[in-house]
Design a protein around this motif. Sequence first.
Motif, PDB file in Angstrom:
ATOM      1  N   ARG A  26     -25.688 -50.273  28.361  1.00  0.00           N
ATOM      2  CA  ARG A  26     -26.012 -51.297  29.378  1.00  0.00           C
ATOM      3  C   ARG A  26     -24.730 -51.957  29.871  1.00  0.00           C
ATOM      4  O   ARG A  26     -23.655 -51.767  29.295  1.00  0.00           O
ATOM      5  N   GLN A  27     -24.875 -52.754  30.921  1.00  0.00           N
ATOM      6  CA  GLN A  27     -23.688 -53.389  31.513  1.00  0.00           C
ATOM      7  C   GLN A  27     -23.714 -54.903  31.366  1.00  0.00           C
ATOM      8  O   GLN A  27     -22.993 -55.611  32.071  1.00  0.00           O
ATOM      9  N   THR A  28     -24.561 -55.411  30.479  1.00  0.00           N
ATOM     10  CA  THR A  28     -24.648 -56.866  30.293  1.00  0.00           C
ATOM     11  C   THR A  28     -24.120 -57.237  28.907  1.00  0.00           C
ATOM     12  O   THR A  28     -24.062 -56.403  28.005  1.00  0.00           O
TER      13      THR A  28
ATOM     14  N   ASP B 290     -26.179 -41.139  33.503  1.00  0.00           N
ATOM     15  CA  ASP B 290     -26.992 -42.312  33.821  1.00  0.00           C
ATOM     16  C   ASP B 290     -28.410 -41.823  34.122  1.00  0.00           C
ATOM     17  O   ASP B 290     -28.698 -41.383  35.233  1.00  0.00           O
TER      18      ASP B 290
ATOM     19  N   ASP C   2     -22.286 -55.386  25.712  1.00  0.00           N
ATOM     20  CA  ASP C   2     -22.445 -53.967  26.060  1.00  0.00           C
ATOM     21  C   ASP C   2     -21.474 -53.552  27.169  1.00  0.00           C
ATOM     22  O   ASP C   2     -21.087 -52.385  27.256  1.00  0.00           O
ATOM     23  N   LEU C   3     -21.096 -54.526  28.023  1.00  0.00           N
ATOM     24  CA  LEU C   3     -20.178 -54.208  29.126  1.00  0.00           C
ATOM     25  C   LEU C   3     -18.833 -53.678  28.598  1.00  0.00           C
ATOM     26  O   LEU C   3     -18.183 -52.860  29.257  1.00  0.00           O
TER      27      LEU C   3
ATOM     28  N   SER D 180     -18.575 -62.176  25.584  1.00  0.00           N
ATOM     29  CA  SER D 180     -19.079 -61.754  26.893  1.00  0.00           C
ATOM     30  C   SER D 180     -18.981 -62.852  27.939  1.00  0.00           C
ATOM     31  O   SER D 180     -18.716 -64.019  27.624  1.00  0.00           O
TER      32      SER D 180
ATOM     33  N   TYR E 292     -19.474 -50.004  28.003  1.00  0.00           N
ATOM     34  CA  TYR E 292     -19.582 -49.357  29.320  1.00  0.00           C
ATOM     35  C   TYR E 292     -18.182 -49.148  29.910  1.00  0.00           C
ATOM     36  O   TYR E 292     -17.834 -48.049  30.375  1.00  0.00           O
ATOM     37  N   ASN E 293     -17.356 -50.179  29.853  1.00  0.00           N
ATOM     38  CA  ASN E 293     -16.017 -50.123  30.437  1.00  0.00           C
ATOM     39  C   ASN E 293     -15.149 -49.058  29.753  1.00  0.00           C
ATOM     40  O   ASN E 293     -14.498 -48.243  30.420  1.00  0.00           O
TER      41      ASN E 293
ATOM     42  N   PHE F 234     -15.312 -52.022  37.244  1.00  0.00           N
ATOM     43  CA  PHE F 234     -16.414 -51.189  37.727  1.00  0.00           C
ATOM     44  C   PHE F 234     -15.966 -49.990  38.556  1.00  0.00           C
ATOM     45  O   PHE F 234     -16.771 -49.160  38.922  1.00  0.00           O
TER      46      PHE F 234
END
Length: 341
Positions: free
Chosen positions: A318-320, A248, A323-324, A201, A327-328, A219
């Motif tokens: 999540r986006q952190t 969401d 986890d990103l 990350s 998400y992506n 994003f």
Amino acid sequence: MNQISTKLLHDSPEDLRIASELLRNGELVAIPTETVYGLGADARNETAVRAIFAAKGRPADNPLIVHIADLDMLEQIALEIPEIAIRLAEQFWSGALTMIFKKRPEIPSVTSGGLDTVGVRMPSHPVAREIIRLSGCPIAAPSANRSGLPSPTTAKHVLDDMNGRIAAVVDGGQCEVGVESTVICFDDPETIHILRPGCISLEDLQPFAEKIYIDKAIFEQISPDAKVASPGMKYKHYSPKTKILPVDAPDFESFSDYVKSHAQNGTYCLLFDSDPDIPGIPCMRYGDTGIAQAHDLFLRFRELDEVGARLAYVRMPRQTGADLSVYNRLMRAAGFEVIKL
Ligand code: AMP
Ligand code: MG
């Protein structure tokens, strides 16, 4: 495409020798890595690399990552290896980090999608390492799926997409990480630019750079005509036949209420492990944290297709941190369409 039958190989010394010989002879072999299965060919062999693009149906401007077994191989393909890359290699190789370098002429332009740079990674999977070492070839390997579909995390997924289109697949079990590597380039000697998030990350990389940032294409949807740092970001990707729709929602109750009032025939849910069932709606689960979700995401996408799901509402990761990466992949599979409650 010629209709050869694809050999199923295993991780015995004899089978690894066969796989490496096929690669040396310019054939395509799918190999297990710790991220996803890769569709390998000798990165220096223009004809073999063209066959990768043909077998996948991959756009010619989407560059391939070259996989190496040791740092000597890096020197054979990359020009100008900056100090920061050496520090990162010491920490994260072998592992799920791809770094972009200026390429040496030995890497043909077809491998790099016409760019003068090359993405390089040293996988940690012992089968991948041994096949690269035995073949003596730097191995260009995109994910071993038909272009646009979810990446394969088992040898069966590879055969589902590629049977008859490639010489062999080596079964090395289920991939541990489950999503593709983190891809970075260096804007200057101290700036890391994250082109694709993976299990390594921003937070992991931060101590190694003065500046670090994530490309905005992670994003938002990029137009097919846009000039982007990483051509792969333009294309529809990772999508099963099932329509994927991330929701969401502030909490599980609002997610569940939304799904109950909108579900039709063929609607499924992809929930976190800790979520309760939603009565009357078939549910699958994909973990609670980024690492667990990454491991299962593409597997669930393929299972949704197998059960004939028409639509899957998905709990939003999540986006952190790692986890990103989940998400992506989810946002790309959904074409960036999200239900915001
Ligand atoms: P895949 O092979 O499906 O894992 O995709 C490889 C990803 O790495 C794509 O998103 C590419 O755009 C990116 N990539 C590979 N080589 C380069 C490069 N030389 N410059 C920028 N991005 C690259
Ligand atoms: Mg891919």
